[in-house]
Motif scaffolding. Structure first.
Motif, PDB file in Angstrom:
ATOM      1  N   UNK A   1     -14.469  -8.310  -1.683  1.00  0.00           N
ATOM      2  CA  UNK A   1     -13.295  -8.978  -1.114  1.00  0.00           C
ATOM      3  C   UNK A   1     -13.361  -9.134   0.403  1.00  0.00           C
ATOM      4  N   UNK A   2     -14.262  -8.408   1.068  1.00  0.00           N
ATOM      5  CA  UNK A   2     -14.382  -8.531   2.519  1.00  0.00           C
ATOM      6  C   UNK A   2     -13.364  -7.726   3.296  1.00  0.00           C
ATOM      7  N   UNK A   3     -12.648  -6.805   2.651  1.00  0.00           N
ATOM      8  CA  UNK A   3     -11.650  -5.981   3.325  1.00  0.00           C
ATOM      9  C   UNK A   3     -12.286  -4.687   3.805  1.00  0.00           C
ATOM     10  N   UNK A   4     -11.859  -4.200   4.955  1.00  0.00           N
ATOM     11  CA  UNK A   4     -12.457  -3.016   5.562  1.00  0.00           C
ATOM     12  C   UNK A   4     -12.333  -1.807   4.648  1.00  0.00           C
ATOM     13  N   UNK A   5     -13.434  -1.037   4.545  1.00  0.00           N
ATOM     14  CA  UNK A   5     -13.450   0.174   3.718  1.00  0.00           C
ATOM     15  C   UNK A   5     -13.435   1.426   4.576  1.00  0.00           C
ATOM     16  N   UNK A   6     -12.932   1.321   5.787  1.00  0.00           N
ATOM     17  CA  UNK A   6     -12.816   2.473   6.677  1.00  0.00           C
ATOM     18  C   UNK A   6     -11.564   2.289   7.526  1.00  0.00           C
ATOM     19  N   UNK A   7     -11.120   3.380   8.121  1.00  0.00           N
ATOM     20  CA  UNK A   7      -9.932   3.330   8.960  1.00  0.00           C
ATOM     21  C   UNK A   7      -8.840   4.244   8.446  1.00  0.00           C
ATOM     22  N   UNK A   8      -7.628   4.043   8.928  1.00  0.00           N
ATOM     23  CA  UNK A   8      -6.502   4.886   8.561  1.00  0.00           C
ATOM     24  C   UNK A   8      -5.986   4.534   7.169  1.00  0.00           C
ATOM     25  N   UNK A   9      -5.480   5.545   6.470  1.00  0.00           N
ATOM     26  CA  UNK A   9      -4.893   5.306   5.153  1.00  0.00           C
ATOM     27  C   UNK A   9      -3.605   4.494   5.281  1.00  0.00           C
ATOM     28  N   UNK A  10      -3.393   3.614   4.336  1.00  0.00           N
ATOM     29  CA  UNK A  10      -2.172   2.807   4.286  1.00  0.00           C
ATOM     30  C   UNK A  10      -1.094   3.615   3.568  1.00  0.00           C
TER      31      UNK A  10
ATOM     32  N   UNK B   1     -24.280 -13.384  -0.711  1.00  0.00           N
ATOM     33  CA  UNK B   1     -23.421 -13.635   0.436  1.00  0.00           C
ATOM     34  C   UNK B   1     -22.322 -12.593   0.458  1.00  0.00           C
ATOM     35  N   UNK B   2     -22.119 -11.981   1.614  1.00  0.00           N
ATOM     36  CA  UNK B   2     -21.073 -10.961   1.760  1.00  0.00           C
ATOM     37  C   UNK B   2     -19.990 -11.515   2.676  1.00  0.00           C
ATOM     38  N   UNK B   3     -18.720 -11.496   2.261  1.00  0.00           N
ATOM     39  CA  UNK B   3     -18.242 -10.987   0.982  1.00  0.00           C
ATOM     40  C   UNK B   3     -18.503 -11.949  -0.161  1.00  0.00           C
ATOM     41  N   UNK B   4     -18.601 -11.402  -1.358  1.00  0.00           N
ATOM     42  CA  UNK B   4     -18.906 -12.214  -2.535  1.00  0.00           C
ATOM     43  C   UNK B   4     -17.766 -13.147  -2.903  1.00  0.00           C
ATOM     44  N   UNK B   5     -16.587 -12.904  -2.343  1.00  0.00           N
ATOM     45  CA  UNK B   5     -15.413 -13.722  -2.642  1.00  0.00           C
ATOM     46  C   UNK B   5     -15.677 -15.210  -2.419  1.00  0.00           C
TER      47      UNK B   5
END
Length: 624
Positions: free
Chosen positions: A191-200, A331-335
């Motif tokens: 999906x191209x969304x970040x997999x690191x950072x602060x929890x939502x 291709x990244x993201x595969x979306x």
């Protein structure tokens, strides 16, 4: 006198009307006989007693209305100790009712087609109308990958097939003879969304979002999708647009719920739009998907929530229907790789092969020929100034002509600017294992913070969350949506559903009865409030029963229990130990259970058992 045709028709019509009226009378009589009155609650017992005394001592009162009002005022002013007399009486009546009343037959619920609110087509239509300024705002928040969305419809047959093979406990897909684990990194690749950072975190005091709720006309059902579409149609690209876009993307694609409208709880992490790009959206999407699918399987909702498009595209990327030939460039993201034409062609190949799950699993994180679009650095929000890496010497660098300076540079620490980092890896001799990235330790709150955990954990080496005692558990009742820690769940059940289970004392036998159509019975300990489930299954020759404890799966606390079923001079007995599960699992397969043949059942089809649970955590040697 010979009757004519009119007389015959009249007599025939009267006979038919009489027959219909007789059938209606029988149905009404049958309904009245089937109805079973439910026991009264503690307030009813108190009010009956109070009103009787009140009317006797106040003959001048205006009747039942005044007496009922006085009873209501008196009940509100009473303490819990004063109410205990009536509460205990109501509980005793309820326990007797639950053990003797015939079980209600639930309506059969068969999922013939997929019902979901995940609608990539709605988001696709909105994306086509965005201005360049609005697209830039979307990229600044870390959602730029969605601009490459080309898929407008879900393949519902595939999604339903994947849901049947989605293991929510292990967070994996069990397809093609293998178990494929899912992680936030997979969400980033697809999906191209970040997999690191602060929890939502989508919870907090309601007063903090009161203004935003009013701004979006948020009701108890949620925020209207049509209202968000109207706001996104405006040309402005400020903070209101950013917040409306994130709400719309979450409600229609990334994290839809079972309802048509967008959950107002999302407003909690959208109060400050300047930090939206810092969140771990990959983890949030995956956690919400697991939660929504679990709730659907427990029968708590008819529609399936969560991002089903991620599951669909992940399947396409992970399962090859063309054999394991040379790997094509990914291709990244595969979306952005899957449009309607590509998906239609893939579905044709699936049908030609014989159906889903007949392909071969490929290495999804191949890193060979993985191509990033030129705008990749603009899709993930504000650029990172530098990255510190420690590179280990691998086969790639064992070449002739290497100098000592090269070795020192390879084995040391290298600092690169973003502009110096390669974005294309086209050499097929490169292996991902040759490069190890070293990141400084980062401390973040435990993901179970909203359930009461105050620990901070190491983001990279996080062992705490595997054993956290605040891991969420869900209420086992099918019509309740409560989720909280095991302690919170205990208080919730004892205050809201005290009449929906059986209370017991440790080390003391308890006689229970499980109805023919009941799948489980909730047991709550009077000493510490711990919840247990007496689970019932059906096999070819009889019923299976066992006891599980509602708590975090990682918890090592276990309880001994004893089950016994008696019929005449024969008896069946099981002595075992409980396992911990965060709720009731519909597709759970027990490892040990008591098998009760159908001949042991009573005339009503109920299973009568003597249950005893011990509070000692020490297990005997023969109980694993």
């Amino acid at each position: 006198m010979v009757p004519n045709e009119g007389d015959i028709a009249t007599e025939k019509r009267k006979a038919e009307e009489q027959f219909v009226s007789e059938e209606k009378r029988k149905k009404k009589k049958k309904k009245k006989q089937v109805a079973t009155p439910r026991p009264a609650c503690s307030w009813v017992y108190f009010s009956r007693e109070f009103i009787k005394e009140y009317i006797a001592s106040h003959p001048e009162s205006s009747g039942l209305k005044a007496a009922t009002k006085a009873a209501s005022d008196a009940w509100k002013s009473m303490s819990l100790e004063e109410k205990a007399k009536y509460t205990n009486r109501a509980r005793e009546v309820w326990d007797n009712y639950l053990s003797t009343a015939p079980a209600r037959t639930p309506k059969p619920r068969k999922q013939t087609k997929l019902v979901t609110r995940c609608s990539p087509g709605r988001l696709f239509n909105v994306l086509q109308r965005l201005t360049p300024e609005q697209k830039a705002a979307v990229k600044s928040m870390g959602f730029g990958s969605l601009l490459g969305l080309r898929c407008r419809t879900l393949r519902r047959s595939l999604c339903l097939w994947l849901l049947e093979r989605f293991n929510t406990t292990r967070c994996s897909l069990e397809i093609c003879g293998e178990r494929i684990p899912l992680s936030p990194k997979d969400v980033e690749l697809v999906m191209g969304l970040a997999a690191s950072g602060k929890d939502v975190v989508n919870s907090g005091p309601d007063d903090l979002i009161a203004v935003l709720r009013h701004s979006y006309n948020a009701s108890n059902r949620g925020i209207s999708v049509r209202l968000l579409e109207e706001r996104l149609a405006a040309p402005e690209a400020g903070e209101d647009f950013k917040r409306s876009f994130v709400l719309y993307a979450l409600g229609t694609l990334l994290s839809p719920t079972a309802r048509l409208d967008v959950s107002p709880s999302f407003l909690h992490f959208l109060t400050n739009m300047d930090v939206v790009h810092q969140y771990n959206w990959g983890k949030f999407l995956l956690d919400r998907l697991v939660r929504e699918v679990s709730r659907f399987r427990q029968g708590k909702q008819r529609a399936v929530g969560g991002c089903l498009l991620f599951l669909q595209l992940f399947y396409y990327e992970s399962i090859s229907v063309d054999g394991l030939g040379p790997l094509a460039t990914a291709v990244v993201p595969c979306l952005s790789s899957w449009g309607e034409d590509e998906i239609t062609e893939r579905e044709k190949r699936e049908r030609k092969l014989g159906g889903y799950g007949l392909g071969e699993v490929i290495f999804k994180e191949r890193c060979l020929g993985m191509e990033y679009p030129e705008c990749r650095d603009q899709l993930d929000g504000p650029p990172v100034d530098s990255i510190s890496t420690g590179v280990e010497r691998g086969p790639l660098f064992e070449q002739e002509g290497g100098t000592q300076a090269d070795e020192e540079q390879i084995n040391g620490e290298i600092t690169m600017d973003e502009g110096d980092m390669p974005v294309l890896v086209r050499n097929k001799n490169v292996v991902c294992g040759d490069i190890a990235v070293v990141v400084d330790s980062v401390r973040v709150p435990c993901r179970n913070k909203e359930y009461g955990c105050n620990e901070t954990v190491d983001y990279m080496n996080n062992d705490h969350e595997e054993t956290c005692t605040y891991a969420p558990c869900s209420c086992p009742l099918l019509d309740c949506n409560f989720v909280g820690s095991s302690d919170q769940l205990s208080l919730h059940f004892s205050s809201k559903h005290w009449d929906s289970g059986r209370r017991f004392r440790y080390n003391s036998p308890l006689a229970v009865s499980v109805g023919m159509n009941e799948q489980f019975l909730v047991l709550q300990a009077e000493d510490d409030g711990v919840l247990f489930l007496l689970n019932k299954g059906v096999e070819r020759i009889g019923n299976t029963v066992m006891i599980t404890c509602i708590g975090p799966s990682s918890s090592k606390e276990r309880f001994l229990y004893d089950l016994e079923s008696v019929r005449g001079s024969s008896s069946l007995r099981l002595k075992s130990a409980t396992h911990n599960f965060p709720g009731w699992l519909e597709d759970f397969h027990p490892t040990d259970f008591l098998l009760i043949p159908f001949c042991f059942l009573g005339s009503s089809g109920h299973i009568n058992l003597d249950v005893c649970i011990w509070n000692s955590a020490e297990l005997c040697a023969d109980c694993p």
